[in-house]
Design a protein around this motif. Structure first.
Motif, PDB file in Angstrom:
ATOM      1  N   HIS A  27       0.852  -1.186   0.000  1.00 26.81           N
ATOM      2  CA  HIS A  27       0.000   0.000   0.000  1.00 26.81           C
ATOM      3  C   HIS A  27       0.888   1.238   0.000  1.00 26.81           C
ATOM      4  O   HIS A  27       1.586   1.494   0.975  1.00 26.81           O
ATOM      5  CB  HIS A  27      -0.903  -0.034   1.243  1.00 26.81           C
ATOM      6  N   ASP A  31      -4.734   5.459   3.924  1.00 25.87           N
ATOM      7  CA  ASP A  31      -6.170   5.693   3.739  1.00 25.87           C
ATOM      8  C   ASP A  31      -6.755   6.335   4.990  1.00 25.87           C
ATOM      9  O   ASP A  31      -6.415   5.964   6.114  1.00 25.87           O
ATOM     10  CB  ASP A  31      -6.895   4.367   3.501  1.00 25.87           C
ATOM     11  N   HIS A 109      -7.376   8.140  -0.082  1.00 28.04           N
ATOM     12  CA  HIS A 109      -6.018   7.597  -0.090  1.00 28.04           C
ATOM     13  C   HIS A 109      -5.089   8.769  -0.379  1.00 28.04           C
ATOM     14  O   HIS A 109      -5.257   9.465  -1.380  1.00 28.04           O
ATOM     15  CB  HIS A 109      -5.911   6.523  -1.181  1.00 28.04           C
TER      16      HIS A 109
HETATM   17 ZN   LIG Z   1      -5.167   3.375  -0.223  1.00 29.25          ZN
END
Ligand SMILES: [Zn+2]
Length: 264
Positions: A27, A31, A109
């Motif tokens: 990732h 987020d 994000h």
């Molecule tokens: Zn994300």
């Protein structure tokens, strides 16, 4: 140095290894929980350098705050601000949604990029606090022994970019290299490594095309007008021993090789 401020406090998914759609994944941002349609604000002053829909990112924008310091905002509900928009810290760049691949609900994000590489936003920024983030100073081109600054500058002029051919790889040349990299979708780091040079170098093809004429005129230090007229011919005759307008295919090839060696 860029001043950035993160607005959200609690991340719902952190930077690093995760499982996405049942598969291991990395990732490359953080987020934050956002309701659908809630405005997403930009972390610092700058300009939007990417905006669109990406298969993985969904609707997204990327802002550049200074050379080498960028932030990105994915999973927007709809298109965000267009490329070229100037923004101030806290401006709305779009609204939150769920358009990213594998997204399970509305969120935002947010990512931090230093010289084209993602970094953990939360390792640099604290919510609500303005933090100065600096990218490392522009590095000299990788493999600078094989790609001299003069060759880089001549190749940029040959491709229609406006740069001074002075043989010095300074901030101005690096800025134009970044522009070139951005245009071609390469990693934008201002460094001429093998991948950038493969796309940038003067094509060696024995043809006296537009690119070659521009390269030769840049190398001669004369006006770059793509017109191999008497002035260019006279200078070429003096420096290379033949007029550009009468050059043979072999001589053209030699000029292209010299351009790429930085000896034009
Ligand atoms: Zn994300």
């Amino acid at each position: 140095m860029a001043e950035l401020r993160l607005t959200k406090v609690t991340p719902t998914q952190r930077y690093g290894n995760r499982i996405l759609n049942g598969k291991p994944d990395f990732h490359r941002g953080v987020d934050f929980a956002f309701g659908r349609g809630v405005p997403v604000s930009v972390m610092g002053d700058g300009v939007i350098i990417e905006s669109g829909f990406h298969r993985v990112y969904g609707h997204y924008v990327k802002a550049e705050h200074e050379p080498g310091v960028c932030t990105s905002y994915h999973a927007l509900d709809a298109a965000g601000l267009p490329v070229g928009t100037r923004v101030k810290m806290g401006d709305t760049i779009g609204v939150a949604g769920s358009s990213a691949l594998g997204s399970t609900g509305p969120h935002s994000h947010q990512g931090l990029w230093l010289h084209g590489e993602t970094r953990d936003l939360l390792a640099y920024l604290k919510p609500g606090v303005i933090v100065t983030v600096g990218a490392p100073a522009v590095r000299p081109p990788a493999g600078s022994t094989t790609v001299p600054a003069r060759a880089v500058q001549i190749a940029l002029v040959a491709r229609g970019y406006n740069v001074v051919v002075d043989g010095v790889y300074g901030p101005q040349t690096a800025a134009v290299v970044r522009l070139f990299q951005r245009t071609l979708g390469l990693v934008v780091d201002g460094v001429v490594g093998p991948q950038t040079w493969a796309k940038l170098r003067v094509v060696e093809d024995r043809l006296r095309g537009r690119q070659t004429i521009r390269a030769v005129q840049a190398g001669l230090g004369t006006k770059v007008d793509e017109n191999p007229g008497p002035v260019t011919d006279a200078l070429a005759l003096k420096k290379y021993g033949f007029a550009l307008s009468k050059a043979t295919p072999a001589q053209i090839l030699d000029l292209q090789r010299r351009a790429n060696a930085g000896t034009l």
